[in-house]
Design an enzyme around this catalytic site. Structure first.
Site, PDB file in Angstrom:
ATOM      1  N   LYS A  74       0.800  -1.234   0.000  1.00 44.10           N
ATOM      2  CA  LYS A  74       0.000   0.000   0.000  1.00 44.10           C
ATOM      3  C   LYS A  74       0.835   1.289   0.000  1.00 44.10           C
ATOM      4  O   LYS A  74       0.397   2.309  -0.530  1.00 44.10           O
ATOM      5  CB  LYS A  74      -0.946   0.023   1.209  1.00 44.10           C
ATOM      6  CG  LYS A  74      -2.085  -0.985   1.111  1.00 44.10           C
ATOM      7  CD  LYS A  74      -3.044  -0.845   2.282  1.00 44.10           C
ATOM      8  CE  LYS A  74      -4.077  -1.956   2.255  1.00 44.10           C
ATOM      9  NZ  LYS A  74      -5.134  -1.762   3.249  1.00 44.10           N
ATOM     10  N   ASP A 110      -9.938   2.667   1.754  1.00 40.81           N
ATOM     11  CA  ASP A 110     -10.097   2.303   3.169  1.00 40.81           C
ATOM     12  C   ASP A 110     -10.670   3.528   3.888  1.00 40.81           C
ATOM     13  O   ASP A 110     -11.569   3.410   4.720  1.00 40.81           O
ATOM     14  CB  ASP A 110      -8.750   1.945   3.815  1.00 40.81           C
ATOM     15  CG  ASP A 110      -8.220   0.596   3.348  1.00 40.81           C
ATOM     16  OD1 ASP A 110      -9.034  -0.271   2.981  1.00 40.81           O
ATOM     17  OD2 ASP A 110      -6.993   0.415   3.358  1.00 40.81           O
TER      18      ASP A 110
END
Ligand code: ATR
Length: 288
Positions: A74, A110
């Site tokens: 990420k 997210d």
């Protein structure tokens, strides 16, 4: 895609991570693509850290429409992208990539997925006192979007330093004071006393340690919102105890679903079949 037939016009999305075997994303996205009849498929790619750069070049070469990005990529993927959405850039992590004619743009769903899960429950973060347990990657995405939306934050972590570091970064980006505390009963008691929302981003209570909770049951009360981002088990001990004490609970399944919804919408430009995604995620989690 109707009846699961892959043709010459099928578009490909996928997820990169290492390991990747336990991901929920293919089940959720393929169910959604089939329901929407869009001619997309979603596949898992096990990409090792040393092959990340080539994998991202491959996205352009194979004309893959979009990717989800999970552990450990990420943060590391950012230098290989052409553009990063401004909140994802502040967070310093990307979990969704969109390929727009070989220009790759990164997003953090997210963060946006967490926010949508809250808003769907009718909870507006602005002015709310939010206690976030944990100071890892997920905590960061959540803390940054909540700071962006005007919440008052307390970050409580087992080790104080990462919580302090995050509070400092939030201050530098948003000019918002954030309290950073060490995770212990005394600090939890003080922080939860004035809290509207508590979010658990630690792994305490996650399978195989499902018997554990990061918060003593006696600190939970009616009126509090308890959002546990763990989805395995779907109802953690923290959630069960919060429910028993009259608090409102939100499951990690909702964050899982809404981050997927946000990604689906970025890749397809269409609104996502949310209920189909939720049902497929729950079915897959139940059979784990
Ligand atoms: P994620 O990407 O899910 O956020 P992570 O970045 O590895 O995962 O972060 C894990 C978080 O859970 C951290 O805040 C970690 O606390 P430390 O920074 O003190 O390590 C927290 N955590 C993990 N195990 C824990 C435990 N047994 N008790 C309390 N906190 C724990």
């Amino acid at each position: 895609m109707e009846n699961n037939i892959i043709s010459g016009t099928t578009r490909i999305c996928g997820i990169i991570g290492d390991p990747i075997e336990h991901t929920m994303s293919p089940v959720m996205h393929n169910a959604a693509f089939q329901k929407a009849g869009l001619g997309f498929v979603f596949v898992p790619f096990n990409v090792k850290p040393e092959e990340l750069k080539q994998a991202i070049h491959g996205v352009r070469a194979f004309n893959i429409r979009g990717l989800s990005v999970t552990i450990p990529h990420k943060v590391a993927v950012i230098p290989f992208l052409d553009e990063v959405d401004s909140l994802a850039e502040k967070i310093g992590a990307v979990n969704t990539i969109v390929n727009e004619e070989k220009r790759l743009k990164g997003y953090n769903t997210d963060a946006s997925g967490f926010l949508r899960a809250l808003l769907k429950e009718g909870i507006q973060p602005e002015g709310k006192n939010v206690v976030i347990l944990g100071a890892g990657g997920a905590s960061r995405a959540i803390a940054f979007i909540l700071a962006d939306r005007g919440a008052e934050l307390t970050i409580i972590n087992r080790h104080l330093a990462p919580a302090q570091e995050m509070a400092g970064r939030i201050f530098s980006f948003f000019r918002k004071e954030v309290k950073a505390l060490e995770l212990n009963r005394e600090n939890l008691k003080i922080a939860l006393d004035g809290a509207d929302i508590v979010v658990n981003t630690t792994s305490v209570g996650m399978s195989p340690n499902a018997g554990k909770s990061p918060v003593g049951a006696d600190l939970l009360k009616p009126g509090l919102v308890v959002f546990d981002i763990i989805y395995n088990p779907m109802k953690t001990r923290l959630m069960a105890e919060a429910e028993k004490r009259g608090a409102k609970i939100i499951s990690g399944v909702e964050m899982l679903v809404w981050q997927g919804v946000a990604a689906f919408e970025l890749w397809t430009g269409k609104s996502a079949p949310v209920q189909v995604m939720r049902e497929s995620a729950i079915r897959a989690l139940s059979s784990k």
